[in-house]
Design a protein around this motif. Structure first.
Motif, PDB file in Angstrom:
ATOM      1  N   LEU A 105       0.867  -1.178   0.000  1.00  0.00           N
ATOM      2  CA  LEU A 105       0.000   0.000   0.000  1.00  0.00           C
ATOM      3  C   LEU A 105       0.901   1.224   0.000  1.00  0.00           C
ATOM      4  O   LEU A 105       1.705   1.418   0.913  1.00  0.00           O
ATOM      5  CB  LEU A 105      -0.913   0.020   1.233  1.00  0.00           C
ATOM      6  CG  LEU A 105      -1.812   1.243   1.378  1.00  0.00           C
ATOM      7  CD1 LEU A 105      -2.833   1.308   0.228  1.00  0.00           C
ATOM      8  CD2 LEU A 105      -2.522   1.250   2.716  1.00  0.00           C
ATOM      9  N   TRP A 106       0.759   2.034  -1.038  1.00  0.00           N
ATOM     10  CA  TRP A 106       1.555   3.252  -1.170  1.00  0.00           C
ATOM     11  C   TRP A 106       0.673   4.420  -0.744  1.00  0.00           C
ATOM     12  O   TRP A 106      -0.418   4.611  -1.274  1.00  0.00           O
ATOM     13  CB  TRP A 106       2.032   3.414  -2.611  1.00  0.00           C
ATOM     14  CG  TRP A 106       3.005   2.334  -2.952  1.00  0.00           C
ATOM     15  CD1 TRP A 106       2.725   1.061  -3.333  1.00  0.00           C
ATOM     16  CD2 TRP A 106       4.424   2.423  -2.882  1.00  0.00           C
ATOM     17  NE1 TRP A 106       3.881   0.353  -3.510  1.00  0.00           N
ATOM     18  CE2 TRP A 106       4.938   1.164  -3.249  1.00  0.00           C
ATOM     19  CE3 TRP A 106       5.307   3.444  -2.558  1.00  0.00           C
ATOM     20  CZ2 TRP A 106       6.298   0.901  -3.295  1.00  0.00           C
ATOM     21  CZ3 TRP A 106       6.667   3.180  -2.609  1.00  0.00           C
ATOM     22  CH2 TRP A 106       7.150   1.917  -2.969  1.00  0.00           C
ATOM     23  N   VAL A 107       1.135   5.171   0.228  1.00  0.00           N
ATOM     24  CA  VAL A 107       0.350   6.269   0.797  1.00  0.00           C
ATOM     25  C   VAL A 107       1.051   7.585   0.500  1.00  0.00           C
ATOM     26  O   VAL A 107       2.220   7.762   0.834  1.00  0.00           O
ATOM     27  CB  VAL A 107       0.179   6.096   2.320  1.00  0.00           C
ATOM     28  CG1 VAL A 107      -0.680   7.219   2.892  1.00  0.00           C
ATOM     29  CG2 VAL A 107      -0.420   4.737   2.642  1.00  0.00           C
ATOM     30  N   ILE A 108       0.311   8.492  -0.149  1.00  0.00           N
ATOM     31  CA  ILE A 108       0.849   9.835  -0.398  1.00  0.00           C
ATOM     32  C   ILE A 108       0.558  10.668   0.841  1.00  0.00           C
ATOM     33  O   ILE A 108      -0.594  10.845   1.237  1.00  0.00           O
ATOM     34  CB  ILE A 108       0.217  10.458  -1.655  1.00  0.00           C
ATOM     35  CG1 ILE A 108       0.650   9.645  -2.875  1.00  0.00           C
ATOM     36  CG2 ILE A 108       0.624  11.922  -1.786  1.00  0.00           C
ATOM     37  CD1 ILE A 108       0.115  10.139  -4.186  1.00  0.00           C
ATOM     38  N   GLY A 109       1.631  11.130   1.443  1.00  0.00           N
ATOM     39  CA  GLY A 109       1.503  11.915   2.665  1.00  0.00           C
ATOM     40  C   GLY A 109       1.431  13.396   2.365  1.00  0.00           C
ATOM     41  O   GLY A 109       1.396  13.822   1.205  1.00  0.00           O
ATOM     42  N   PRO A 110       1.418  14.195   3.387  1.00  0.00           N
ATOM     43  CA  PRO A 110       1.329  15.641   3.199  1.00  0.00           C
ATOM     44  C   PRO A 110       2.587  16.223   2.570  1.00  0.00           C
ATOM     45  O   PRO A 110       3.672  15.667   2.700  1.00  0.00           O
ATOM     46  CB  PRO A 110       1.122  16.177   4.623  1.00  0.00           C
ATOM     47  CG  PRO A 110       1.623  15.109   5.520  1.00  0.00           C
ATOM     48  CD  PRO A 110       1.481  13.810   4.795  1.00  0.00           C
ATOM     49  N   ALA A 111       2.401  17.331   1.893  1.00  0.00           N
ATOM     50  CA  ALA A 111       3.549  18.040   1.308  1.00  0.00           C
ATOM     51  C   ALA A 111       4.229  18.851   2.406  1.00  0.00           C
ATOM     52  O   ALA A 111       3.647  19.123   3.450  1.00  0.00           O
ATOM     53  CB  ALA A 111       3.071  18.955   0.190  1.00  0.00           C
ATOM     54  N   GLY A 112       5.447  19.233   2.164  1.00  0.00           N
ATOM     55  CA  GLY A 112       6.161  20.083   3.121  1.00  0.00           C
ATOM     56  C   GLY A 112       6.890  19.280   4.173  1.00  0.00           C
ATOM     57  O   GLY A 112       7.231  18.125   3.983  1.00  0.00           O
TER      58      GLY A 112
END
Length: 197
Positions: free
Chosen positions: A74-81
């Motif tokens: 499972l690939w999770v895109i996290g928050p930017a910054g």
């Protein structure tokens, strides 16, 4: 009696017969099976050679080895910054969904979790190689701005066009989730999957 034990007993009996026919008191030099216990005296009765059923087998049978179930990536895109998303937070979120009876969530140990930034240079390659993607959605006051920015960056870097909305169970569909879904579809050609209540 197992086949190995029977073979060992036959081997021992043959050695005893040879010894008696030769008239010597020494044991035969032929090596015995190391897994079979050798009785203490030559006059050992057959009952001494058998296993005592009340105490259970002397040698444990080999246990069947079950191959491990492969983990689902499972690939999770996290928050930017600078805000960091940890594997543990994702695992806890999956555990919440599992506790609510969501079969797809299975157990958190069933997942091979990978957290990736929305502007990661390898995002396009990963999106082409892997099918299961999720988008981390926080529930703070600036959630819409943070998540929309992460989605936009992910699309600019070749990220996936279909993602599961990974949010806390108490976040309501009306408002944040529906607005994010509409903005993702309308402006970024991205399908944000929301779980049914």
């Amino acid at each position: 009696m197992s086949q190995d034990q029977a073979a060992g007993l036959r081997q021992w009996a043959d050695a005893q017969r040879r010894q008696q026919s030769q008239g010597t008191e020494e044991l035969a030099e032929e090596p015995l099976d190391p897994m079979i216990p050798v009785p203490g005296s030559q006059e050992a009765s057959a009952s001494e050679l058998l296993l005592d059923v009340s105490s259970g087998p002397r040698f444990a049978a080999p246990q069947a080895v079950t191959p491990p179930v492969p983990l689902k990536p499972l690939w999770v895109i996290g928050p930017a910054g600078r805000e960091a998303l940890t594997h543990e937070r994702v695992r806890q979120r999956l555990e919440q969904w599992s506790a609510l009876g969501r079969d797809w969530a299975a157990s958190p140990e069933a997942w091979d979790i990978h957290v990736v930034k929305p502007d990661a240079p390898e995002l396009a390659r990963l999106a082409a190689q892997h099918a299961r993607w999720a988008l981390w959605i926080s529930s703070d006051a600036d959630a819409f701005v943070k998540v929309y920015r992460a989605l936009r960056l992910a699309r600019e870097h070749g990220g996936p066009q279909r993602l599961l909305a990974l949010h806390e169970p108490h976040v309501r569909r009306q408002g944040l989730l529906n607005n994010l879904r509409a903005a993702a579809a309308g402006y970024l050609a991205t399908d944000l999957l929301l779980l049914a209540r």
